[in-house]
Structures are given as structure tokens and as C-alpha cells.
Design a protein around this motif. Structure first.
Motif, PDB file in Angstrom:
ATOM      1  N   SER A  66       0.898  -1.381  -0.109  1.00  0.00           N
ATOM      2  CA  SER A  66      -0.050   0.082  -0.040  1.00  0.00           C
ATOM      3  C   SER A  66       1.001   1.217   0.124  1.00  0.00           C
ATOM      4  N   LYS A 112       0.981   1.961  -7.005  1.00  0.00           N
ATOM      5  CA  LYS A 112       0.119   1.232  -8.191  1.00  0.00           C
ATOM      6  C   LYS A 112      -0.826   1.940  -8.832  1.00  0.00           C
ATOM      7  N   SER A 156     -12.687  -3.484  -8.491  1.00  0.00           N
ATOM      8  CA  SER A 156     -12.853  -4.461  -7.624  1.00  0.00           C
ATOM      9  C   SER A 156     -14.096  -4.141  -6.511  1.00  0.00           C
ATOM     10  N   ARG A 201     -14.409  -1.764   2.342  1.00  0.00           N
ATOM     11  CA  ARG A 201     -13.969  -0.649   3.184  1.00  0.00           C
ATOM     12  C   ARG A 201     -14.778   0.343   2.689  1.00  0.00           C
ATOM     13  N   ARG A 219     -13.151   6.823   0.067  1.00  0.00           N
ATOM     14  CA  ARG A 219     -12.393   7.970   0.480  1.00  0.00           C
ATOM     15  C   ARG A 219     -13.225   8.962  -0.377  1.00  0.00           C
ATOM     16  N   GLU A 242     -11.377 -14.059  -7.255  1.00  0.00           N
ATOM     17  CA  GLU A 242     -10.321 -13.969  -6.401  1.00  0.00           C
ATOM     18  C   GLU A 242     -10.871 -13.151  -5.131  1.00  0.00           C
ATOM     19  N   HIS A 289      -5.659  -5.564   5.069  1.00  0.00           N
ATOM     20  CA  HIS A 289      -5.812  -4.398   6.007  1.00  0.00           C
ATOM     21  C   HIS A 289      -7.288  -4.390   6.811  1.00  0.00           C
ATOM     22  N   TYR A 346     -11.671  -7.517   0.139  1.00  0.00           N
ATOM     23  CA  TYR A 346     -11.579  -7.180  -1.292  1.00  0.00           C
ATOM     24  C   TYR A 346     -11.833  -8.250  -2.326  1.00  0.00           C
ATOM     25  N   GLY A 347     -12.253  -8.102  -3.333  1.00  0.00           N
ATOM     26  CA  GLY A 347     -12.238  -9.236  -4.398  1.00  0.00           C
ATOM     27  C   GLY A 347     -12.621  -8.701  -5.634  1.00  0.00           C
ATOM     28  N   THR A 348     -12.088  -9.403  -6.811  1.00  0.00           N
ATOM     29  CA  THR A 348     -12.266  -9.222  -8.225  1.00  0.00           C
ATOM     30  C   THR A 348     -13.444 -10.037  -8.689  1.00  0.00           C
ATOM     31  N   ASP A 388      -5.533  -4.296  -9.873  1.00  0.00           N
ATOM     32  CA  ASP A 388      -4.731  -3.798  -8.776  1.00  0.00           C
ATOM     33  C   ASP A 388      -5.171  -4.608  -7.814  1.00  0.00           C
ATOM     34  N   ILE A 389      -4.479  -5.593  -7.449  1.00  0.00           N
ATOM     35  CA  ILE A 389      -4.779  -6.539  -6.145  1.00  0.00           C
ATOM     36  C   ILE A 389      -3.436  -6.731  -5.314  1.00  0.00           C
ATOM     37  N   GLY A 445      -4.413 -11.980  -3.392  1.00  0.00           N
ATOM     38  CA  GLY A 445      -5.190 -12.021  -4.698  1.00  0.00           C
ATOM     39  C   GLY A 445      -4.397 -12.393  -5.907  1.00  0.00           C
ATOM     40  N   ARG A 451      -0.155  10.624   1.541  1.00  0.00           N
ATOM     41  CA  ARG A 451      -1.199  10.651   0.796  1.00  0.00           C
ATOM     42  C   ARG A 451      -2.766  10.999   1.572  1.00  0.00           C
ATOM     43  N   ARG A 477      -1.214  -1.132   7.560  1.00  0.00           N
ATOM     44  CA  ARG A 477      -0.744  -1.280   6.357  1.00  0.00           C
ATOM     45  C   ARG A 477       0.975  -1.163   6.104  1.00  0.00           C
TER      46      ARG A 477
HETATM   47  N1  LIG Z   1      -6.852  -9.213  -3.354  1.00  0.00           N
HETATM   48  C1  LIG Z   1      -7.208  -8.038  -3.592  1.00  0.00           C
HETATM   49  N2  LIG Z   1      -6.795  -7.138  -3.315  1.00  0.00           N
HETATM   50  C2  LIG Z   1      -7.168  -5.841  -3.632  1.00  0.00           C
HETATM   51  C3  LIG Z   1      -8.514  -5.804  -4.506  1.00  0.00           C
HETATM   52  N3  LIG Z   1      -8.785  -4.458  -4.873  1.00  0.00           N
HETATM   53  C4  LIG Z   1      -7.828  -3.699  -4.173  1.00  0.00           C
HETATM   54  N4  LIG Z   1      -6.791  -4.474  -3.438  1.00  0.00           N
HETATM   55  C5  LIG Z   1      -5.592  -4.093  -2.897  1.00  0.00           C
HETATM   56  O1  LIG Z   1      -6.030  -3.765  -1.491  1.00  0.00           O
HETATM   57  C6  LIG Z   1      -5.073  -2.970  -1.076  1.00  0.00           C
HETATM   58  C7  LIG Z   1      -5.634  -1.852  -0.594  1.00  0.00           C
HETATM   59  O2  LIG Z   1      -6.294  -0.864  -1.353  1.00  0.00           O
HETATM   60  P1  LIG Z   1      -6.905   0.483  -0.708  1.00  0.00           P
HETATM   61  O3  LIG Z   1      -7.771   0.957  -2.139  1.00  0.00           O
HETATM   62  O4  LIG Z   1      -7.651   0.252   0.347  1.00  0.00           O
HETATM   63  O5  LIG Z   1      -5.861   1.327  -0.560  1.00  0.00           O
HETATM   64  C8  LIG Z   1      -3.909  -2.770  -2.080  1.00  0.00           C
HETATM   65  O6  LIG Z   1      -2.796  -3.351  -1.860  1.00  0.00           O
HETATM   66  C9  LIG Z   1      -4.861  -2.969  -3.290  1.00  0.00           C
HETATM   67  O7  LIG Z   1      -4.031  -3.576  -4.294  1.00  0.00           O
HETATM   68  C10 LIG Z   1      -9.061  -6.892  -5.010  1.00  0.00           C
HETATM   69  O8  LIG Z   1     -10.093  -7.010  -5.684  1.00  0.00           O
HETATM   70  N5  LIG Z   1      -8.681  -8.244  -4.450  1.00  0.00           N
END
Ligand SMILES: Nc1nc2c(ncn2[C@@H]2O[C@H](COP(=O)(O)O)[C@@H](O)[C@H]2O)c(=O)[nH]1
Ligand code: ATP
Length: 393
Positions: free
Chosen positions: A137, A141, A161, A165, A168, A196, A201, A205-207, A225-226, A230, A261, A272
């Protein structure tokens, strides 16, 4: 052309009523009956399995969007999939696979403890491999992906995704994430709608399969972006992707970016950063990431990312996979099968512009999309007078 595969038996049964057409496909000790039934003017596909050993009927859980349920023919491709060819729809919409024992179906059967089958739509042409971008984080990315999407809006599409959470400031539902309630997201996961998912954190989260496939269906290269968990799950799935891990120049710089940020509380930043150490440790996991990318100077890093993507650029854009002629209504039924091809015969027997009375579906080039799509279909004419089916690549 190879020999007809003798072990595959197909018994198309057309029952008395014209409203109900069924195909019975024998696979080992099971007979899959795929039937179209019309209830209250609504057509749907019914699937039943006869277990010959116990002489019992099983009604499986059916995953995925189903074919349009017009008239169809069906044939067993291998022990994993049945090909179903729909009539009276466009060629682009006519090729479907009923997954009966693919890795995805096996996994879902295990999770649910029930018999499961899944529909997968055949899609003409090969799409470019999706790009999975992982990294701790705050490493940048999202910044890199935003630059890519801005420079190449018609080439890349972002996999949106789902997350539990809270949004923001400036994050838009459906654009940055699908912000979801935990119980609904958990239910959708249990119903097999996700490629997945991971607890990251403190949130889920999921795709979703749809998130990836809708981008690919638009003819764009999908960017995910996972997190590392994932990425691991996608590696193990049927989706063929390239995997990039973005590293910070130093841990101190990562912390600085995360704080600058200004989107997390101190407690969340600490969490994180703890997770970042674990993620960095996994960046060298054997066979997980194809490329490591250090994000020190943003512009230099972005140029390196572009180089990485063009290195993998062995397929042209999938524009043109959806051929004009493939949009015309087709009426093909399955004629026969060899090791590598299935032959379809036009029921009208006409050879009209862009169509042919005999087509061959090449099975050797099929690639796994996310569950729900089977990509890489190649179809060509085998008419002696029209050996090069216009428009079909
Ligand atoms: N496994 C997955 N990870 C995901 C997904 N979408 C985002 N992320 C990851 O979560 C963290 C935190 O993201 P943030 O937006 O809260 O800062 C970050 O590493 C992302 O890459 C998902 O679909 N699956
Ligand atoms: N090369 C860089 N140099 C300095 N700052 C950067 C660089 N790349 C990104 N940043 C900044 O670092 C912060 C974090 O970047 P970003 O939000 O893109 O990270 P992320 O990896 O997507 O984080 P998360 O996983 O939490 O979503 C942002 O404020 C961004 O502007």
C-alpha cells in the motif's frame, strides 16, 4: 484431421413436445441431460444428471449466465466440457461450453458440497493477457495505472474490484471500487461470482469475474490492482495473466508516501506498513511475479512499465474478434468431432455472404478466460469453394 473419438457418445433426444428439446451426453457413469423447457412463455435451460451407478437423478447447481435457450445441439469435448451450439442466434452468441469438471467446477463443488456445472460463453479470437499489478500500500500502483489509462484509454480497462472498506473522499462507487456490504459480498463469493478475494488491511476485497470479463469483452486489456494474496489466487485460476510487483525504493520512502497521501488514520498506516513488510517478502516467491518494478522516479518507472507491457505484446488488439458476419443469425448444428476440431453444418444449407455451409471450430486454441468465458475460438470454413471464410480470423 484425426480420427473420430470413439469414447464420446452423443445421444440427442428430441422429446414429443416441440417446446422441449433435450440432449443426453454420456460421460463415464454420468449422463448429462441438457434441455430447453418453456414454462409460462419463458425459456430456460434445465440440466439434470443421471448417475448410472445409483440410478438417481441429480439436479446440479448451475453457475454462470446461461445461453439464450433456443434450439441447440451438444457434444462432449473432453472430460471437462460439453460444447453446446445454439441455433437462431448470431454466430458470436452461438458457441457455449457447459463446464462439467473444469478446475473451477471442481473448486466450486468442493466449496458448496454439491454437484455443480457452469456455463462458459465461447468468444472468437484471442484477447491480450490481463495485467495483475501488486505491491505494498502506498507504493504507487494506482498512480501508475491512472497514467496508463489516461495515455491509452482505448487499450486498457480497469477491473473494478469490490470492497467492504468505506469510500475515500473523491472515490466514486462503480469507478474506483464497487463499495459493498460484507454479507452481500460474502454471499456473492459463495455463489462463485468472484475470481479471487482476500482480507486486506482489515477489509474484504475481491475481483468479480464480471469485472475482468466486461473489460475483455470491450476488446481492452484488463488491469487488476490487487494484493499479493489475490495475485496468488489469480495465478492458480484459469485466467492467464502477467504479474507485476511494484517495489518502493526504500521502506522509509514507502512510509513517507503513505503518510503524504493522507487517506488513512495513524492506526491504519501502521497496519498497512506491517503488511507491507510481509508483501515485500513475498515479491520473490518462486513462480508468482513475472516482473519486479521499482517505483523511485515516477516517470522512469512508468516508462519501464510500458516496456514490460510491450514485451508481452505478442497478440494484436482483440479488435476484430467480433466479426461483422458473426453478428448475422446463424443456424448451425454439430455434425462431428475430431481430436482438435468440431464440425458444424448449416441447417439452411445456404452459402450466403460471410457464412458457409460447413464450419470447423478449432479446439486447440482455447484459452481460459476467467470462468464464464472460453476465449481463443477460431472458426473457419471448410467449403471447397470458399476455403477462407470471409471475416473470420
Ligand atoms: N486481493 C485483492 N486485493 C485488492 C483488490 N482491490 C484492491 N486490492 C488491494 O487492497 C489494498 C488496499 O487498497 P486500498 O484501495 O484500500 O488502498 C491494495 O494493495 C490493493 O492492491 C481486490 O479486488 N482483490
Ligand atoms: N514515484 C513516486 N514518487 C513520489 N510519490 C509517488 C510516486 N508514486 C506515487 N506517489 C504518491 O504516493 C502516494 C501513494 O500512491 P498510490 O495511491 O498510487 O499507491 P497505491 O500503491 O495505489 O496504494 P494502495 O495500495 O493503498 O491503493 C500518492 O500520494 C502518490 O501520488
Amino acid at each position: 484431421m484425426g480420427e473420430e473419438a470413439p469414447e464420446f457418445r452423443v445421444d440427442p433426444i428430441t422429446l414429443g413436445s416441440k417446446d422441449c428439446q433435450q440432449n443426453a451426453i454420456v460421460v463415464g457413469d454420468k449422463t448429462y441431460v441438457i434441455g430447453r423447457t418453456d414454462d409460462d412463455s419463458k425459456s430456460s435451460f434445465g440440466i439434470k444428471i443421471l448417475d448410472k451407478l445409483t440410478q438417481t437423478w441429480i439436479v446440479p447447481t448451475v453457475l454462470g449466465a446461461q445461453p439464450p435457450s433456443k434450439s441447440h445441439s451438444a457434444i462432449l469435448i473432453n472430460e471437462e466440457k460439453i460444447l453446446v451450439v445454439e441455433k437462431g442466434v448470431s454466430l458470436n452468441d452461438s458457441i457455449w461450453f457447459l463446464e462439467i469438471d473444469t478446475p473451477f467446477v471442481k473448486q466450486q463443488r468442493k466449496i458448496k458440497g454439491l454437484e455443480v456445472v457452469s456455463w462458459s460463453k465461447g468468444v472468437l479470437g484471442v484477447a491480450q493477457k490481463p495485467v495483475v499489478i501488486s505491491g505494498p500500500s502506498g507504493v504507487g500502483k494506482g498512480t501508475l495505472i491512472a497514467k496508463l489509462m489516461k495515455e491509452y484509454p482505448s487499450k486498457f480497462g480497469f477491473s473494478v474490484s469490490h470492497t467492504t472498506r468505506s469510500p475515500r473522499v473523491k472515490e466514486i462507487d462503480g469507478v474506483h471500487y464497487h463499495f459493498a456490504g460484507r454479507s452481500k459480498m460474502e454471499q456473492d463469493i459463495s455463489e462463485g461470482e468472484f475470481l479471487e478475494f482476500a482480507h486486506v488491511h482489515g477489509n474484504l476485497y475481491g475481483t468479480s469475474i464480471e469485472a475482468v470479463e466486461s473489460v475483455t469483452d470491450e476488446g481492452k486489456r484488463c488491469i487488476l490492482d490487487i494484493d499479493v494474496q489475490g495475485a496468488r489466487s489469480v495465478r492458480a485460476s484459469s485466467l492467464e495473466a502477467i504479474f507485476i510487483f511494484v517495489c518502493p525504493p526504500s521502506f522509509e520512502e514507502l512510509e513517507k508516501r503513505l503518510r503524504a497521501r493522507g487517506t488513512e488514520t495513524e492506526e491504519q498506516i501502521q497496519k498497512r506498513l506491517r503488511n507491507a513488510r510481509a508483501e515485500l517478502d513475498q515479491s520473490n516467491s518462486p513462480g508468482l511475479f513475472d516482473h519486479l518494478l521499482v517505483n523511485d522516479n515516477l516517470e522512469a518507472c512508468y516508462e519501464n512499465l510500458k516496456k514490460m507491457l510491450s514485451l508481452d505484446d505478442d497478440h494484436k488488439d482483440s479488435d476484430g474478434c467480433f466479426i461483422e458476419d458473426g453478428k448475422a443469425t446463424a443456424c448451425y448444428s454439430i455434425l462431428s468431432k475430431t481430436e482438435s476440431e468440431v464440425f458444424l453444418q448449416s441447417e439452411t444449407g445456404e452459402v450466403v455472404k460471410g457464412a458457409a455451409s460447413l464450419l470447423a471450430v478449432d479446439l486447440s486454441s482455447l484459452t481460459g478466460g476467467a470462468p464464464g468465458r472460453t476465449r481463443g475460438l477460431k472458426i473457419h470454413s471448410i467449403n471447397s469453394i470458399d476455403n477462407d471464410l470471409k471475416g473470420i480470423r
